[in-house]
Design a protein around this motif. Sequence first.
Motif, PDB file in Angstrom:
ATOM      1  N   ARG A  77       0.996  -1.205   0.138  1.00 40.21           N
ATOM      2  CA  ARG A  77      -0.228   0.102   0.089  1.00 40.21           C
ATOM      3  C   ARG A  77       0.883   1.389   0.137  1.00 40.21           C
ATOM      4  O   ARG A  77       1.685   1.224   0.998  1.00 40.21           O
ATOM      5  CB  ARG A  77      -0.698   0.045   1.380  1.00 40.21           C
ATOM      6  N   VAL A  78       0.570   2.177  -0.861  1.00 44.23           N
ATOM      7  CA  VAL A  78       1.460   3.578  -1.074  1.00 44.23           C
ATOM      8  C   VAL A  78       0.455   4.392  -0.850  1.00 44.23           C
ATOM      9  O   VAL A  78      -0.669   4.557  -1.735  1.00 44.23           O
ATOM     10  CB  VAL A  78       2.114   3.455  -2.352  1.00 44.23           C
ATOM     11  N   THR A  79       0.635   5.264   0.126  1.00 39.81           N
ATOM     12  CA  THR A  79      -0.184   6.473   0.415  1.00 39.81           C
ATOM     13  C   THR A  79       0.764   7.825  -0.112  1.00 39.81           C
ATOM     14  O   THR A  79       1.687   8.060   0.520  1.00 39.81           O
ATOM     15  CB  THR A  79      -0.751   6.573   1.907  1.00 39.81           C
ATOM     16  N   VAL A  80       0.017   8.869  -0.662  1.00 41.61           N
ATOM     17  CA  VAL A  80       0.779  10.241  -1.148  1.00 41.61           C
ATOM     18  C   VAL A  80       0.062  11.120  -0.615  1.00 41.61           C
ATOM     19  O   VAL A  80      -1.265  11.252  -0.988  1.00 41.61           O
ATOM     20  CB  VAL A  80       1.222   9.982  -2.574  1.00 41.61           C
ATOM     21  N   ARG A  81       0.636  12.088   0.204  1.00 37.86           N
ATOM     22  CA  ARG A  81      -0.122  13.291   0.845  1.00 37.86           C
ATOM     23  C   ARG A  81       0.597  14.334   0.352  1.00 37.86           C
ATOM     24  O   ARG A  81       1.751  14.439   0.464  1.00 37.86           O
ATOM     25  CB  ARG A  81      -0.282  13.093   2.340  1.00 37.86           C
ATOM     26  N   ALA A  82      -0.270  15.539   0.191  1.00 34.99           N
ATOM     27  CA  ALA A  82       0.270  16.791  -0.178  1.00 34.99           C
ATOM     28  C   ALA A  82      -0.531  17.942   0.146  1.00 34.99           C
ATOM     29  O   ALA A  82      -1.705  17.661   0.289  1.00 34.99           O
ATOM     30  CB  ALA A  82       0.818  16.891  -1.707  1.00 34.99           C
ATOM     31  N   GLU A  83       0.063  18.999   0.436  1.00 39.42           N
ATOM     32  CA  GLU A  83      -0.617  20.210   0.820  1.00 39.42           C
ATOM     33  C   GLU A  83      -0.557  21.134  -0.332  1.00 39.42           C
ATOM     34  O   GLU A  83       0.764  21.321  -0.723  1.00 39.42           O
ATOM     35  CB  GLU A  83      -0.259  20.981   2.265  1.00 39.42           C
ATOM     36  N   VAL A  84      -1.413  21.707  -1.064  1.00 35.75           N
ATOM     37  CA  VAL A  84      -1.314  22.712  -1.899  1.00 35.75           C
ATOM     38  C   VAL A  84      -1.836  24.021  -1.738  1.00 35.75           C
ATOM     39  O   VAL A  84      -2.872  23.910  -1.036  1.00 35.75           O
ATOM     40  CB  VAL A  84      -2.256  21.911  -3.246  1.00 35.75           C
ATOM     41  N   SER A  85      -1.260  24.833  -2.174  1.00 39.05           N
ATOM     42  CA  SER A  85      -1.686  26.195  -2.066  1.00 39.05           C
ATOM     43  C   SER A  85      -2.078  26.792  -3.532  1.00 39.05           C
ATOM     44  O   SER A  85      -1.572  27.314  -4.054  1.00 39.05           O
ATOM     45  CB  SER A  85      -0.407  26.862  -1.537  1.00 39.05           C
ATOM     46  N   PRO A  86      -3.546  26.668  -3.612  1.00 41.36           N
ATOM     47  CA  PRO A  86      -3.924  26.941  -5.001  1.00 41.36           C
ATOM     48  C   PRO A  86      -4.056  28.337  -5.493  1.00 41.36           C
ATOM     49  O   PRO A  86      -3.871  28.676  -6.640  1.00 41.36           O
ATOM     50  CB  PRO A  86      -5.314  26.395  -5.014  1.00 41.36           C
ATOM     51  N   LEU A  87      -4.120  29.368  -4.595  1.00 36.71           N
ATOM     52  CA  LEU A  87      -3.948  30.613  -5.116  1.00 36.71           C
ATOM     53  C   LEU A  87      -2.731  31.370  -4.472  1.00 36.71           C
ATOM     54  O   LEU A  87      -2.506  32.626  -4.527  1.00 36.71           O
ATOM     55  CB  LEU A  87      -5.147  31.451  -3.927  1.00 36.71           C
ATOM     56  N   GLY A  88      -1.471  30.534  -4.857  1.00 36.45           N
ATOM     57  CA  GLY A  88      -0.078  31.109  -4.503  1.00 36.45           C
ATOM     58  C   GLY A  88       0.138  31.740  -3.178  1.00 36.45           C
ATOM     59  O   GLY A  88       0.145  31.079  -2.276  1.00 36.45           O
ATOM     60  N   PRO A  89       0.470  32.750  -3.343  1.00 38.30           N
ATOM     61  CA  PRO A  89       0.546  33.691  -1.833  1.00 38.30           C
ATOM     62  C   PRO A  89      -0.329  33.692  -0.812  1.00 38.30           C
ATOM     63  O   PRO A  89      -0.097  33.912   0.337  1.00 38.30           O
ATOM     64  CB  PRO A  89       1.182  35.055  -2.210  1.00 38.30           C
ATOM     65  N   VAL A  90      -1.608  33.467  -1.227  1.00 40.34           N
ATOM     66  CA  VAL A  90      -2.520  33.554  -0.404  1.00 40.34           C
ATOM     67  C   VAL A  90      -2.497  32.454   0.583  1.00 40.34           C
ATOM     68  O   VAL A  90      -2.488  31.134   0.304  1.00 40.34           O
ATOM     69  CB  VAL A  90      -4.157  33.503  -0.873  1.00 40.34           C
ATOM     70  N   ASP A  91      -2.521  32.422   1.853  1.00 38.25           N
ATOM     71  CA  ASP A  91      -2.455  31.233   2.965  1.00 38.25           C
ATOM     72  C   ASP A  91      -3.617  30.437   2.937  1.00 38.25           C
ATOM     73  O   ASP A  91      -4.568  30.699   3.852  1.00 38.25           O
ATOM     74  CB  ASP A  91      -2.197  32.104   4.374  1.00 38.25           C
ATOM     75  N   LEU A  92      -3.782  29.814   1.903  1.00 35.82           N
ATOM     76  CA  LEU A  92      -4.996  28.659   1.968  1.00 35.82           C
ATOM     77  C   LEU A  92      -4.381  27.303   1.489  1.00 35.82           C
ATOM     78  O   LEU A  92      -3.985  27.261   0.376  1.00 35.82           O
ATOM     79  CB  LEU A  92      -6.057  29.468   0.911  1.00 35.82           C
ATOM     80  N   GLY A  93      -4.199  26.479   2.566  1.00 38.35           N
ATOM     81  CA  GLY A  93      -3.609  25.321   1.946  1.00 38.35           C
ATOM     82  C   GLY A  93      -4.818  23.951   1.804  1.00 38.35           C
ATOM     83  O   GLY A  93      -5.812  24.063   2.915  1.00 38.35           O
ATOM     84  N   VAL A  94      -4.918  23.277   1.000  1.00 41.68           N
ATOM     85  CA  VAL A  94      -5.639  22.199   0.632  1.00 41.68           C
ATOM     86  C   VAL A  94      -4.934  20.957   0.721  1.00 41.68           C
ATOM     87  O   VAL A  94      -4.002  20.842  -0.152  1.00 41.68           O
ATOM     88  CB  VAL A  94      -6.572  22.491  -0.547  1.00 41.68           C
ATOM     89  N   ASP A  95      -5.312  20.050   1.528  1.00 41.96           N
ATOM     90  CA  ASP A  95      -4.658  18.705   1.828  1.00 41.96           C
ATOM     91  C   ASP A  95      -5.447  17.804   0.586  1.00 41.96           C
ATOM     92  O   ASP A  95      -6.602  17.688   0.501  1.00 41.96           O
ATOM     93  CB  ASP A  95      -4.740  18.086   3.230  1.00 41.96           C
ATOM     94  N   VAL A  96      -4.498  17.194  -0.276  1.00 41.05           N
ATOM     95  CA  VAL A  96      -4.796  16.056  -1.142  1.00 41.05           C
ATOM     96  C   VAL A  96      -4.117  14.794  -0.798  1.00 41.05           C
ATOM     97  O   VAL A  96      -3.116  14.876  -0.284  1.00 41.05           O
ATOM     98  CB  VAL A  96      -4.658  16.609  -2.525  1.00 41.05           C
TER      99      VAL A  96
END
Length: 111
Positions: A77-96
């Motif tokens: 089982r391989v799990t990959v997690r990342a936090e993406v900042s979709p609006l660049g410098p705006v401090d809004l992180g989305v976990d995928v």
Amino acid sequence: MVTAETAVVLPVLLLVLAAVVAAVVVVGAQLRCVDAAREGARAAARGDAPDAVRALVARVAPDGARTEVAVGDGGVRVTVRAEVSPLGPVDLGVDVEATAVARLEPGVAGG
């Protein structure tokens, strides 16, 4: 009259455009996580070392992604997690996150 209406509608259009761009960035990162997890599971099922699997996943996954590789019970089982900042410098992180599972190939240790 037309100028006033345009002045009111223009900020709304910009917000909608920013939301669409953010959604595209998040979906793209999710797809990269899915691809990375799938590639990692295939490599681990072939018997590649966990460090080699993590290196392969790092090439496909979004920047800063974390990878977990678990081998046991005849599968991997391989799990990959990342936090993406979709609006660049705006401090809004989305976990995928994405997980892929594969059966170990015949002759691979642990299978």
